[in-house]
Structures are given as C-alpha cells and as structure tokens.
Design an enzyme around this catalytic site. Structure first.
Site, PDB file in Angstrom:
ATOM      1  N   GLU A 164       0.863  -1.393   0.055  1.00  0.00           N
ATOM      2  CA  GLU A 164      -0.181  -0.092  -0.002  1.00  0.00           C
ATOM      3  C   GLU A 164       0.816   1.308  -0.033  1.00  0.00           C
ATOM      4  OE1 GLU A 164      -2.881  -0.228   3.138  1.00  0.00           O
ATOM      5  OE2 GLU A 164      -4.071  -2.050   2.171  1.00  0.00           O
ATOM      6  N   GLU A 356      -5.758  -8.644   0.742  1.00  0.00           N
ATOM      7  CA  GLU A 356      -6.211  -8.190   1.898  1.00  0.00           C
ATOM      8  C   GLU A 356      -7.690  -8.094   1.444  1.00  0.00           C
ATOM      9  OE1 GLU A 356      -4.830  -4.941   4.211  1.00  0.00           O
ATOM     10  OE2 GLU A 356      -2.698  -5.757   3.798  1.00  0.00           O
TER      11      GLU A 356
HETATM   12  C1  FCB Z   1      -4.380  -2.456   5.621  1.00  0.00           C
HETATM   13  C2  FCB Z   1      -2.993  -2.718   5.927  1.00  0.00           C
HETATM   14  C3  FCB Z   1      -3.140  -3.898   7.088  1.00  0.00           C
HETATM   15  C4  FCB Z   1      -4.358  -3.550   7.937  1.00  0.00           C
HETATM   16  C5  FCB Z   1      -5.466  -3.202   7.092  1.00  0.00           C
HETATM   17  C6  FCB Z   1      -6.681  -3.421   8.142  1.00  0.00           C
HETATM   18  O1  FCB Z   1      -4.261  -0.961   4.955  1.00  0.00           O
HETATM   19  O2  FCB Z   1      -2.107  -3.101   4.963  1.00  0.00           O
HETATM   20  O3  FCB Z   1      -1.892  -3.746   7.815  1.00  0.00           O
HETATM   21  O4  FCB Z   1      -3.839  -2.525   8.661  1.00  0.00           O
HETATM   22  O5  FCB Z   1      -5.493  -2.261   6.369  1.00  0.00           O
END
Ligand code: FCB
Length: 469
Positions: A164, A356
């Site tokens: 990110e 994610e």
């Molecule tokens: C993302 C991050 C991860 C976690 C999630 C909820 O932005 O990569 O580490 O904090 O959000």
C-alpha cells in the site's frame, strides 16, 4: 461444480509489526513504528506492539491454525529491521533463520508462502536521511530485497515488495497519522515515487535468486461520484487518479497519468522533474508478474474547493445507503466485482491476487467460550460472492487472502479494532477460532460458497477444528 479453480489460493494475511512482538530479540533493530508509538497520543489507547500476538514466539500455533482451517496460503511479512537492523549493511542471520523456519514449516504442510517485504516497519536508522522521502532509500530497499531473496527465493513462489504505497505516502508523509509522522506534501509525493522505484529496483535484484512471482500490493478504492453533476464526476476521476491510477499506471507500464501529475504540480507549485527523473518510469514498468489487490471499500466523491488542508479539489462524502462495519467503513462488495473487472479490462493478462479484505467487528467470546461473529460471516460471504462473480466474467483472480488471520495491532488505532478470523486474548496470547473462521474453512474445503448453518454441530462443520472447539 466448483466456483473457484483447483489451484485457487485460499489464505489469510498478517504482517510482522502487527503480530510479532519480541522487539529486542535476535538482534532486531528499531523500526519507525516504535519511534512513532513513543509520541504521546500517537496510538489510540496508548498501546504499542511490543507483545502484540506474540507471534515471533507463537508462530507454530499460527501455522497450526492455518492448517486446521484448511488454508492453502499464508501472506505474512518479513521485518526489514530483523534482517538488516540498520537498514543497510550488516545482515542479521538470526532474523533470516527465523523466517526460513516459517517458510519451511508452511511448505511442509503444503501451505504456500506469500511474502511481503515492506509492510510499513522500515528500520529507524533510515530516517536519518529522510526515509522514503529520500531517493537513496531505493538502494537500501533493493539491498534488503536481494538479501531476503538470496535466502528464501528458491522456496517462496509469491513476493510482494510494497504494501500500500498510497497509505504510506498519505498517512505516513502527508498527514502524519502513521509512522514516520511526517506532514509535508512534497515529502509525500517523493515517498510515493520512491516506493514505486524501490519496487522496480528490488525486483531487478531479486530476479537472480528467485523464479517466484513478484508484485506490489495496492489498496484500491473505486471512486464513485456523489451525483451526476459534472463537477462531482470530475472529482471522482481526480480521486481515482490520486489513489488508484497514480500507482497502477506506472507499475503496469503506462507511466504516471498526466491528469494527476497536473494536480500534483499545481498543489506543489512546481514541476515534478526533480523527483520523477528521466528514465524513472521505465525502472518501475514491466516489473510486476501480478497485481496484489487490497480491497476494503469505495470512496464517494464530491467536488470541493482547495484550501490549506485540502490540496486537491475533492472530498469524500458518506454514502447514506451503505451498511457499515463497527468502524464505520462502508460495505460495498459489488464494488469489488467492478474493480476486478476494471483491472482485467484495463490491464489485460495481469493476474490479480486479493491480498487483503476484511472488516472490523468487535465480537468477543460469549458464555460458551466461542466468538459468534455472524457479521464477519456475512461480510466474508458477500465478498467471496463478489470474487466469484468477477471470476465468472473472466477476471484472472488467482487467490484470496482474508485480513486477518488474527486480531492484531491495528497501527494508530491500537488493539481496539478486531479484524481476525481468530480472536486473540491479549492478556494471555490465547487464540480462539471465531465462527467466521469455521465458516471460511468449510468454504475452502468445499471449493465453493456454502451457507453457514450455525445449528450444525461443530464437529460436522469442520472436524479438523476439534482441537480448538
Ligand atoms: C491495510 C493494511 C493492514 C491492515 C488493514 C486493516 O491498510 O495493509 O496492515 O492494517 O489495512
């Protein structure tokens, strides 16, 4: 019939800083997150990650959980400061040994490691020259990536260089809400660019050691205009440039998008040539074997005047119709389908891995000792359905990693938000498998979406979970 191909990677994700603890063990150096957490008020609740899930010591339990949940993949990160405590130079073999043990234990159990190199915990020593705002950090990162790949490259089939970059740029260098706590728009632009440049340099360094696939993880947020007013439509396009295209386009070979470049130049009052130098875009392009997609929500955008706290002419507004998580995040699974189809359309042939996706729900153990997180079950079901819909329309999605395997240290929000499939009792370190994890395990075993039947005896739902019942 299966909705997901046989080779589809079903997994869960964590990161080193959020789970490991054991800061002063095996020669680990300090990271920018310790420095940041030391600032009064930086972390909600005043906590720090010095213990977290204690996974540096309890990792065999975490791997046992993955196995018991039928998961075929685990996304975790290496802590740069365990491998190169000073950020560059001396290598700490005990750090590499630790991660090698984890990789080998996963492989022995048939679990595919998906390894992230930078999940935000850069060594503190690199802040002496400005951290990601400094161009020389690109070389430091390539050195670290080279070292990690030299040891693990023969066994790790999926690598993620950066996690990110937009969040690091925005929260770390523009707003100062994450480590290293810098508030400077110029530094933010430079940090974002150097993160991408470092992806390219790291990839070049790693290729000699690995045939694994290398990509970067972007948190992509579909931007929706708040109305059909052309100004809002333009705001949504601008925001898409800021959040999504600024990273997608250079990574996937098209260079920085001119419309967003113009926004940056206006906001900074200068051109970007000193930061984004001749030849840089070609050092970023063509280095991604896949795209790692972190998806949580969308952004509804409205036109807004620029001002001291608003460098770009747009703002996020609430979507009154959306359901929300306990943290207020809007839940829009259909945007995930649209996003995957857009990526498939705009960047044909690039494999997509969801690295994610998850939600904050505060459920804790009830009278029976179990965590009945029915809203996470629903969230998971809706988002897997969204992935299935995208697959059915041809999007090349190769895997899904739920965030997170475990409740963990959620950065500036501390321990309040719980994202885990598995509950962590922070006083004891005990792990309790939530109902959502049982449900996920059942889907994985079936290879297609199944309904959750909360009345079915646990043993029949996931018999392999007996030890954790
Ligand atoms: C993302 C991050 C991860 C976690 C999630 C909820 O932005 O990569 O580490 O904090 O959000």
């Amino acid at each position: 019939m299966s909705d997901f191909s046989d080779g589809f990677l079903w997994g869960a994700a964590t990161s080193a800083y959020q789970t490991e603890g054991s800061f002063d063990v095996d020669g680990r150096g300090r990271s920018v997150w310790e420095d940041f957490a030391d600032r009064p008020g930086a972390i909600e609740g005043g906590g720090d990650a010095s213990v977290a899930c204690d996974s540096y010591r309890r990792w065999p339990e975490d791997i046992a959980l993955l196995e018991q949940l039928n998961l075929g993949a685990y996304r975790f990160s290496l802590a740069w400061s365990r491998i190169m405590p000073e950020g560059t130079g001396a290598v700490e073999q005990r750090g590499l040994d630790h991660y090698e043990r984890i990789v080998d234990a996963l492989l022995e159990r048939g679990i595919t490691p998906v390894v992230t190199l930078n999940h935000w915990d850069m060594p503190s020593a690199l802040m002496a020259c400005g951290g990601w705002a400094a161009r020389r950090t690109v070389d430091a990162f390539a050195e670290y990536a080279d070292t990690a790949a030299e040891r693990l490259g023969d066994r790790v089939p999926w690598w993620i260089t950066q996690n990110e970059p937009w969040i690091i740029q925005l929260l770390g260098y523009q707003l100062g809400l994450h480590a290293p706590g810098v508030r400077d728009l110029g530094a933010a632009l430079a940090a974002g660019h150097h993160l991408l440049l470092a992806h390219g340099a790291a990839t070049d360094a790693m290729r000699t050691h690995t045939t694994g696939r290398i990509g970067a993880a972007l948190n992509l947020l579909p931007c929706i205009p708040a109305s059909s007013d052309p100004a809002d439509v333009e705001a949504a396009r601008g925001s898409d440039g800021y959040v999504n295209r600024w990273f997608l386009e250079p990574l996937l070979g098209r260079g920085y998008p001119p419309d967003m470049r113009a926004h940056w130049e206006r906001a900074l009052g200068r051109n970007l040539d000193e930061v984004i130098r001749d030849g840089d875009e070609s050092r970023i392009a063509g280095r991604s074997d896949f795209l790692a997609v972190n998806y949580y929500t969308h952004r509804v955008m409205q036109a807004a005047p620029i001002g001291p706290d608003r460098p770009f002419p747009w703002q996020v507004v609430a979507d009154p119709s959306a359901a929300r998580t306990d943290e207020g995040t809007e839940i829009v699974p259909e945007s995930l389908t649209e996003l995957l189809l857009r990526l498939h359309h705009d960047y044909p042939g690039v494999p997509l891995m969801i690295t994610e996706n998850g939600a904050i729900y505060g459920d804790s153990p009830t009278h029976d000792g179990r965590v009945h997180d029915v809203r996470r079950i629903r969230y998971l079901r809706m988002h897997l359905q969204a992935v299935r819909d995208a697959l059915a329309q041809g999007a090349p999605v190769v895997g899904y990693m739920h965030w997170s395997l475990l409740d963990n240290f959620e950065w500036a929000l501390g321990y309040r938000p719980r994202f885990g499939l598995v509950y962590v009792d922070y006083r004891t370190g005990d792990r309790i498998v939530k109902d959502s994890a049982r449900y996920y395990a059942e889907i994985v075993r079936a290879g297609h979406l199944v309904e959750w039947d909360h009345k079915r005896p646990i043993g029949q739902v996931v018999d392999s979970l007996g030890a954790f019942g």
